[in-house]
Write a protein that holds these residues in place. Structure first.
Motif, PDB file in Angstrom:
ATOM      1  N   LEU A   1      13.149  17.111 -39.633  1.00  0.00           N
ATOM      2  CA  LEU A   1      13.793  15.800 -39.723  1.00  0.00           C
ATOM      3  C   LEU A   1      12.760  14.723 -40.037  1.00  0.00           C
ATOM      4  N   ASN A   2      11.647  14.728 -39.312  1.00  0.00           N
ATOM      5  CA  ASN A   2      10.619  13.721 -39.559  1.00  0.00           C
ATOM      6  C   ASN A   2       9.978  13.894 -40.931  1.00  0.00           C
ATOM      7  N   VAL A   3       9.831  15.141 -41.365  1.00  0.00           N
ATOM      8  CA  VAL A   3       9.222  15.383 -42.676  1.00  0.00           C
ATOM      9  C   VAL A   3      10.114  14.845 -43.791  1.00  0.00           C
ATOM     10  N   ILE A   4      11.401  15.195 -43.766  1.00  0.00           N
ATOM     11  CA  ILE A   4      12.280  14.746 -44.855  1.00  0.00           C
ATOM     12  C   ILE A   4      12.485  13.240 -44.791  1.00  0.00           C
ATOM     13  N   CYS A   5      12.522  12.667 -43.581  1.00  0.00           N
ATOM     14  CA  CYS A   5      12.668  11.220 -43.471  1.00  0.00           C
ATOM     15  C   CYS A   5      11.438  10.501 -44.016  1.00  0.00           C
ATOM     16  N   GLU A   6      10.253  11.032 -43.736  1.00  0.00           N
ATOM     17  CA  GLU A   6       9.046  10.429 -44.300  1.00  0.00           C
ATOM     18  C   GLU A   6       9.027  10.582 -45.812  1.00  0.00           C
ATOM     19  N   LEU A   7       9.474  11.731 -46.283  1.00  0.00           N
ATOM     20  CA  LEU A   7       9.507  11.968 -47.719  1.00  0.00           C
ATOM     21  C   LEU A   7      10.442  10.981 -48.410  1.00  0.00           C
ATOM     22  N   LEU A   8      11.592  10.710 -47.769  1.00  0.00           N
ATOM     23  CA  LEU A   8      12.569   9.782 -48.344  1.00  0.00           C
ATOM     24  C   LEU A   8      12.229   8.320 -48.059  1.00  0.00           C
ATOM     25  N   GLY A   9      11.339   8.083 -47.104  1.00  0.00           N
ATOM     26  CA  GLY A   9      10.997   6.713 -46.763  1.00  0.00           C
ATOM     27  C   GLY A   9      11.920   6.104 -45.727  1.00  0.00           C
ATOM     28  N   VAL A  10      12.545   6.925 -44.869  1.00  0.00           N
ATOM     29  CA  VAL A  10      13.392   6.423 -43.786  1.00  0.00           C
ATOM     30  C   VAL A  10      12.496   5.931 -42.654  1.00  0.00           C
ATOM     31  N   PRO A  11      12.619   4.673 -42.237  1.00  0.00           N
ATOM     32  CA  PRO A  11      11.776   4.154 -41.152  1.00  0.00           C
ATOM     33  C   PRO A  11      11.937   4.975 -39.880  1.00  0.00           C
ATOM     34  N   GLU A  12      10.857   5.080 -39.117  1.00  0.00           N
ATOM     35  CA  GLU A  12      10.843   5.952 -37.941  1.00  0.00           C
ATOM     36  C   GLU A  12      11.909   5.569 -36.921  1.00  0.00           C
ATOM     37  N   ASP A  13      12.147   4.262 -36.739  1.00  0.00           N
ATOM     38  CA  ASP A  13      13.100   3.834 -35.720  1.00  0.00           C
ATOM     39  C   ASP A  13      14.555   3.992 -36.159  1.00  0.00           C
ATOM     40  N   GLU A  14      14.773   4.482 -37.377  1.00  0.00           N
ATOM     41  CA  GLU A  14      16.136   4.690 -37.876  1.00  0.00           C
ATOM     42  C   GLU A  14      16.488   6.176 -38.004  1.00  0.00           C
ATOM     43  N   ARG A  15      15.542   7.041 -37.719  1.00  0.00           N
ATOM     44  CA  ARG A  15      15.738   8.467 -37.979  1.00  0.00           C
ATOM     45  C   ARG A  15      16.704   9.119 -37.000  1.00  0.00           C
ATOM     46  N   GLU A  16      16.645   8.754 -35.745  1.00  0.00           N
ATOM     47  CA  GLU A  16      17.488   9.394 -34.746  1.00  0.00           C
ATOM     48  C   GLU A  16      18.970   9.121 -35.021  1.00  0.00           C
ATOM     49  N   GLN A  17      19.295   7.898 -35.432  1.00  0.00           N
ATOM     50  CA  GLN A  17      20.683   7.576 -35.739  1.00  0.00           C
ATOM     51  C   GLN A  17      21.168   8.363 -36.950  1.00  0.00           C
ATOM     52  N   ALA A  18      20.329   8.456 -37.979  1.00  0.00           N
ATOM     53  CA  ALA A  18      20.694   9.246 -39.156  1.00  0.00           C
ATOM     54  C   ALA A  18      20.909  10.706 -38.780  1.00  0.00           C
ATOM     55  N   HIS A  19      20.068  11.206 -37.876  1.00  0.00           N
ATOM     56  CA  HIS A  19      20.218  12.589 -37.405  1.00  0.00           C
ATOM     57  C   HIS A  19      21.535  12.763 -36.656  1.00  0.00           C
ATOM     58  N   THR A  20      21.907  11.807 -35.818  1.00  0.00           N
ATOM     59  CA  THR A  20      23.148  11.902 -35.051  1.00  0.00           C
ATOM     60  C   THR A  20      24.355  11.982 -35.977  1.00  0.00           C
ATOM     61  N   TRP A  21      24.380  11.150 -36.996  1.00  0.00           N
ATOM     62  CA  TRP A  21      25.489  11.205 -37.960  1.00  0.00           C
ATOM     63  C   TRP A  21      25.500  12.544 -38.698  1.00  0.00           C
ATOM     64  N   SER A  22      24.327  13.050 -39.052  1.00  0.00           N
ATOM     65  CA  SER A  22      24.244  14.332 -39.764  1.00  0.00           C
ATOM     66  C   SER A  22      24.760  15.474 -38.900  1.00  0.00           C
ATOM     67  N   VAL A  23      24.449  15.433 -37.595  1.00  0.00           N
ATOM     68  CA  VAL A  23      24.935  16.468 -36.683  1.00  0.00           C
ATOM     69  C   VAL A  23      26.455  16.488 -36.663  1.00  0.00           C
ATOM     70  N   THR A  24      27.069  15.313 -36.622  1.00  0.00           N
ATOM     71  CA  THR A  24      28.531  15.236 -36.619  1.00  0.00           C
ATOM     72  C   THR A  24      29.109  15.836 -37.886  1.00  0.00           C
ATOM     73  N   VAL A  25      28.517  15.530 -39.023  1.00  0.00           N
ATOM     74  CA  VAL A  25      28.992  16.086 -40.294  1.00  0.00           C
ATOM     75  C   VAL A  25      28.850  17.595 -40.302  1.00  0.00           C
ATOM     76  N   ALA A  26      27.783  18.111 -39.716  1.00  0.00           N
ATOM     77  CA  ALA A  26      27.505  19.547 -39.761  1.00  0.00           C
ATOM     78  C   ALA A  26      28.444  20.359 -38.889  1.00  0.00           C
ATOM     79  N   LYS A  27      29.092  19.737 -37.924  1.00  0.00           N
ATOM     80  CA  LYS A  27      29.950  20.499 -37.015  1.00  0.00           C
ATOM     81  C   LYS A  27      31.167  21.080 -37.715  1.00  0.00           C
ATOM     82  N   THR A  28      31.643  20.438 -38.763  1.00  0.00           N
ATOM     83  CA  THR A  28      32.683  20.987 -39.619  1.00  0.00           C
ATOM     84  C   THR A  28      33.874  21.510 -38.840  1.00  0.00           C
ATOM     85  N   GLY A  29      34.413  20.716 -37.952  1.00  0.00           N
ATOM     86  CA  GLY A  29      35.649  21.098 -37.282  1.00  0.00           C
ATOM     87  C   GLY A  29      36.840  20.863 -38.183  1.00  0.00           C
TER      88      GLY A  29
END
Length: 417
Positions: A153-181
């Motif tokens: 997560l930190n590697v791809i966020c750094e690669l894309l230029g996502v600020p460190e303090d915004e990564r956890e929220q982006a991860h939370t949304w991604s987790v919800t999408v991945a659940k695929t209910g």
């Protein structure tokens, strides 16, 4: 092989959609390869899907232009499964065919160069060490949230230029999408998360356009502005697929690899004694239990016959990558983990095959190599903290991903005694 199958095996097909299947799908896949290698299933999403389970058929299907990835051509089925909101994030190379796919992939390849990936090596090492520094050696640690997920997560966020303090929220949304209910509540949560992700990426792109950096997102924007290679919709969707696929799949790969290495101590001992064997071992781990169990959806643009099973025009198709990589017609003793297996890198399809071969494969290999070598170098006595059979696997029925829910380990096995 030239076996003829007039119809699928109802018992085997039904077993592929049970909770027990999620714990260990490989016996069911073996049965399907034998009795119903091209098997029509009715998964929980309610849209009949043809599952291709044999290695030769899988490689052929992954490269067959008659199986389209442009889900706009199967919009009714797509919307029944994912809902309307997913469309806005799927205008990318993953869900497109040539020539659009060729154009989008060329832009990403131009930004995600081998030089850019290799330049990440010191930073990936630094992130891996930093995460392990924060892990306790006095009590069990769940290696997924503490190491396997935050590393990519930190590697791809750094690669894309996502600020460190915004990564956890982006991860939370991604987790919800991945659940695929597939129930109403799951679809509502999915729509909300996808909407938030899209708004966030639109805002991030606007910030990068005002103040570009040396990151991949800025490179994609530059490519768009220079020659119109990406539309605004494609830019947002491409950023989304890189963020999502760039950490989720690798996180599960790391977890699966550690789990199986700890459960094959003699083989683990071999690679710990000679770390130069890790790249070869990683290819076998990818084959044995990769993180992508089934391919993303394709649909037949015309009637396609495979082993005398007619896949009708318009039908959805998935390739069981986990099954193909355990096919005895392609691999000797496929259910045995053999870290010294030769030639597996050129034969396994853990990263796909054909025009949609994973563009992030070099980065995933780099992250896996650093994650595994660092973990076992720093903590050579790491061990499972619970019986292996007690560890839970993802339970979403008929999923794309194959991964663990948790991975409790003791970094200092003396603490277990």
């Amino acid at each position: 092989m030239t076996d003829v199958y007039e119809s699928s095996d109802p018992a085997a097909a039904a077993s592929a959609c049970t909770p027990e299947f999620r714990t260990n799908p490989h016996p069911v896949y073996a049965q399907l390869r034998k009795d119903s290698p091209v098997c029509p299933l009715l998964p929980p999403h309610g849209v009949e899907t043809y599952l291709i389970t044999r290695y030769d058929d899988a490689r052929t299907a992954l490269a067959d232009p008659r199986f389209s990835k442009d889900m706009y051509g199967a919009m009714d089925a797509y919307q029944r499964i994912f809902g309307d909101s997913s469309v806005a994030l799927d205008d990318n190379m993953l869900f497109s065919d040539p020539p659009k796919h060729t154009r989008l992939r060329r832009v990403v390849n131009g930004a995600l160069t081998p030089r850019r990936v290799d330049a990440l090596r010191p930073r990936v090492q630094e992130i891996a060490d930093g995460l392990l520094d924060r892990c306790s050696t006095r009590e069990p640690v769940d290696l997924l949230p503490s190491f396997a997920f935050p590393l990519p997560l930190n590697v791809i966020c750094e690669l894309l230029g996502v600020p460190e303090d915004e990564r956890e929220q982006a991860h939370t949304w991604s987790v919800t999408v991945a659940k695929t209910g597939f129930g109403p509540e799951a679809k509502k949560a999915l729509e909300e998360a996808e909407g938030n992700l899209r708004k966030y990426l639109v805002d991030l792109i606007a910030r990068k356009r005002r103040s570009p950096g040396e990151d991949l997102m800025s490179a994609l924007i530059t490519a768009q502005d220079q020659d119109g290679a990406l539309t605004d919709s494609e830019l947002v969707s491409t950023a989304w697929v890189l963020l999502f696929a760039g950490h989720k799949t690798t996180a599960y790969l790391i977890g699966n690899a550690v789990y199986h290495l700890l459960n094959h101590p003699e083989q683990l001992r071999t690679v710990k004694q000679d770390p130069a064997l890790f790249p070869q071992a990683i290819e076998e781990l990818l084959r044995y239990e990769g993180s992508v169990e089934n391919s993303t959806f394709r649909y037949a643009t015309e009637d396609v016959k495979i082993r005398d099973v007619l896949i009708p025009k318009g039908a959805l198709v998935q390739i069981a990558i986990a099954s193909a990589n355990r096919d005895p017609e392609a691999f000797d003793e496929p259910d045995r983990l053999n870290l010294l297996r030769e030639g597996v890198q050129s034969t396994h399809i853990a990263f796909g095959h054909g025009p949609h071969y994973c563009v992030g494969a070099p980065l995933a290999r780099l992250e896996m190599q650093i994650a595994l070598t660092t973990l076992f170098r720093r903590y050579p006595d790491v061990a499972m903290a619970v019986p292996s059979d007690d560890v839970r696997w993802l339970t979403v029925p008929f999923p794309a991903f194959r991964g663990l829910v948790e991975l409790p380990v003791s970094l200092d096995s003396s603490q277990l005694r």
